[in-house]
Design an enzyme around this catalytic site. Structure first.
Site, PDB file in Angstrom:
ATOM      1  CE  LYS A   1      -3.647  -2.416   2.203  1.00  0.00           C
ATOM      2  NZ  LYS A   1      -4.905  -2.593   3.380  1.00  0.00           N
TER       3      LYS A   1
ATOM      4  CE1 TYR B   1      -9.372  -3.630   0.763  1.00  0.00           C
ATOM      5  CE2 TYR B   1      -8.764  -1.714  -0.145  1.00  0.00           C
ATOM      6  CZ  TYR B   1      -8.253  -2.549   0.459  1.00  0.00           C
ATOM      7  OH  TYR B   1      -7.054  -2.702   0.642  1.00  0.00           O
TER       8      TYR B   1
ATOM      9  CG  PHE C   1     -13.177   1.378   8.006  1.00  0.00           C
ATOM     10  CD1 PHE C   1     -12.820   0.896   6.901  1.00  0.00           C
ATOM     11  CD2 PHE C   1     -13.962   0.688   8.848  1.00  0.00           C
ATOM     12  CE1 PHE C   1     -12.844  -0.378   6.525  1.00  0.00           C
ATOM     13  CE2 PHE C   1     -14.188  -0.596   8.509  1.00  0.00           C
ATOM     14  CZ  PHE C   1     -13.575  -1.417   7.599  1.00  0.00           C
TER      15      PHE C   1
ATOM     16  NE  ARG D   1      -5.630 -13.062   4.927  1.00  0.00           N
ATOM     17  CZ  ARG D   1      -6.603 -12.002   4.879  1.00  0.00           C
ATOM     18  NH1 ARG D   1      -6.420 -11.079   4.018  1.00  0.00           N
ATOM     19  NH2 ARG D   1      -7.468 -11.939   6.024  1.00  0.00           N
TER      20      ARG D   1
ATOM     21  CB  THR E   1      -7.171  -6.760   9.766  1.00  0.00           C
ATOM     22  OG1 THR E   1      -7.818  -7.673   8.972  1.00  0.00           O
ATOM     23  CG2 THR E   1      -7.562  -5.234   8.977  1.00  0.00           C
TER      24      THR E   1
ATOM     25  NE  ARG F   1      -2.286  -5.943   7.189  1.00  0.00           N
ATOM     26  CZ  ARG F   1      -3.141  -6.628   6.653  1.00  0.00           C
ATOM     27  NH1 ARG F   1      -3.985  -7.546   7.433  1.00  0.00           N
ATOM     28  NH2 ARG F   1      -3.902  -6.259   5.419  1.00  0.00           N
TER      29      ARG F   1
ATOM     30  CG  ASN G   1      -3.739  -2.788   7.190  1.00  0.00           C
ATOM     31  OD1 ASN G   1      -3.526  -2.392   5.744  1.00  0.00           O
ATOM     32  ND2 ASN G   1      -4.789  -3.572   7.368  1.00  0.00           N
TER      33      ASN G   1
ATOM     34  CG  HIS H   1      -5.078  -6.812  -0.432  1.00  0.00           C
ATOM     35  ND1 HIS H   1      -6.129  -6.846   0.153  1.00  0.00           N
ATOM     36  CD2 HIS H   1      -4.723  -7.590  -1.402  1.00  0.00           C
ATOM     37  CE1 HIS H   1      -6.664  -7.909  -0.394  1.00  0.00           C
ATOM     38  NE2 HIS H   1      -6.182  -8.486  -1.490  1.00  0.00           N
TER      39      HIS H   1
ATOM     40  CD  GLU I   1      -8.210  -9.816  -3.919  1.00  0.00           C
ATOM     41  OE1 GLU I   1      -8.910  -9.433  -2.926  1.00  0.00           O
ATOM     42  OE2 GLU I   1      -7.061 -10.038  -3.543  1.00  0.00           O
TER      43      GLU I   1
HETATM   44  N1  UDP Z   1      -9.516  -1.803   7.514  1.00  0.00           N
HETATM   45  C1  UDP Z   1     -10.017  -0.583   8.311  1.00  0.00           C
HETATM   46  N2  UDP Z   1     -10.791  -0.627   9.549  1.00  0.00           N
HETATM   47  C2  UDP Z   1     -11.168  -1.922   9.841  1.00  0.00           C
HETATM   48  C3  UDP Z   1     -11.126  -2.906   8.900  1.00  0.00           C
HETATM   49  C4  UDP Z   1     -10.483  -2.691   7.794  1.00  0.00           C
HETATM   50  O1  UDP Z   1      -9.487   0.636   7.835  1.00  0.00           O
HETATM   51  O2  UDP Z   1     -11.853  -1.852  10.833  1.00  0.00           O
HETATM   52  C5  UDP Z   1      -8.981  -1.320   6.220  1.00  0.00           C
HETATM   53  C6  UDP Z   1      -7.553  -1.961   6.317  1.00  0.00           C
HETATM   54  O3  UDP Z   1      -6.893  -1.250   5.503  1.00  0.00           O
HETATM   55  C7  UDP Z   1      -7.901  -3.383   5.784  1.00  0.00           C
HETATM   56  C8  UDP Z   1      -8.724  -3.258   4.711  1.00  0.00           C
HETATM   57  O4  UDP Z   1      -9.757  -2.349   5.043  1.00  0.00           O
HETATM   58  O5  UDP Z   1      -6.621  -3.939   5.158  1.00  0.00           O
HETATM   59  C9  UDP Z   1      -9.693  -4.258   4.019  1.00  0.00           C
HETATM   60  O6  UDP Z   1     -10.235  -4.881   5.270  1.00  0.00           O
HETATM   61  P1  UDP Z   1     -10.140  -6.619   5.491  1.00  0.00           P
HETATM   62  O7  UDP Z   1     -11.378  -6.885   6.570  1.00  0.00           O
HETATM   63  O8  UDP Z   1     -10.466  -7.330   4.024  1.00  0.00           O
HETATM   64  O9  UDP Z   1      -8.843  -6.847   5.917  1.00  0.00           O
HETATM   65  P2  UDP Z   1      -7.401  -7.671   5.502  1.00  0.00           P
HETATM   66  O10 UDP Z   1      -8.062  -8.897   4.581  1.00  0.00           O
HETATM   67  O11 UDP Z   1      -6.960  -6.569   4.581  1.00  0.00           O
HETATM   68  O12 UDP Z   1      -6.804  -8.120   6.702  1.00  0.00           O
HETATM   69 MG    MG Z   2      -9.604  -8.695   3.032  1.00  0.00          MG
END
Ligand code: UDP
Ligand code: MG
Length: 134
Positions: free
Chosen positions: A10, A50, A58, A86, A92, A103, A113, A116, A127
């Site tokens: 990112k 997203y 958010f 992952r 996250t 992270r 964070n 992705h 994707e």
């Molecule tokens: N995100 C955020 N607040 C939250 C959850 C997610 O800002 O409470 C953002 C964060 O950048 C995250 C992205 O949204 O990486 C996608 O969310 P997801 O739940 O898919 O998490 P990831 O798969 O990236 O761990």
């Molecule tokens: Mg995700």
């Protein structure tokens, strides 16, 4: 099983000059870079990527964050690449992510964070097609 997964470093990963350290961790785990490119993501791509979060409070700050500068898009390949990646990326919220994860080690903010990674083989296929179509 050999798999491919999509990783996005990112905008803060680039502006904080963490690209080398992040990629090193994938290589350390015997994961390969199948393809890599730098790009500015568009609103259209991000709304699709997203879409599960569009109703979240958010979401606007997530969009602004993802468009504040270029990202690095990577297709990462190897044994169990989806799950391995992952795990390397971590939870996250960096405050909940294990300290040994990227992270956990480098992140401080639940939105910003750094990375992705696709959450399943099916999502990875979708994707990769979305971001490496041309
Ligand atoms: N995100 C955020 N607040 C939250 C959850 C997610 O800002 O409470 C953002 C964060 O950048 C995250 C992205 O949204 O990486 C996608 O969310 P997801 O739940 O898919 O998490 P990831 O798969 O990236 O761990
Ligand atoms: Mg995700």
């Amino acid at each position: 099983m050999t798999e491919q997964t999509l990783v996005i470093i990112k905008p803060d990963g680039l502006s904080r000059h963490l690209v080398g350290r992040i990629i090193q961790r994938f290589e350390d785990k015997q994961l390969q870079i199948a393809q890599i490119k730098k790009a500015m993501l568009t609103q259209t791509q991000l709304r699709e990527h997203y879409k599960h979060l569009i109703d979240q409070p958010f979401f606007p700050s997530l969009m602004a964050y993802m468009m504040e500068g270029p990202v690095l898009l990577l297709i990462i390949e190897g044994e169990n690449a989806v799950l391995q990646t992952r795990k390397l990326v971590g939870a996250t919220d960096p405050m909940e992510a294990e300290m040994g994860s990227l992270r956990g080690e480098l992140g401080t903010d639940k939105t910003r964070n750094l990375i992705h990674a696709s959450d399943s083989v099916d999502t990875a296929d979708e994707e990769i097609a979305r971001f490496f179509a041309n």
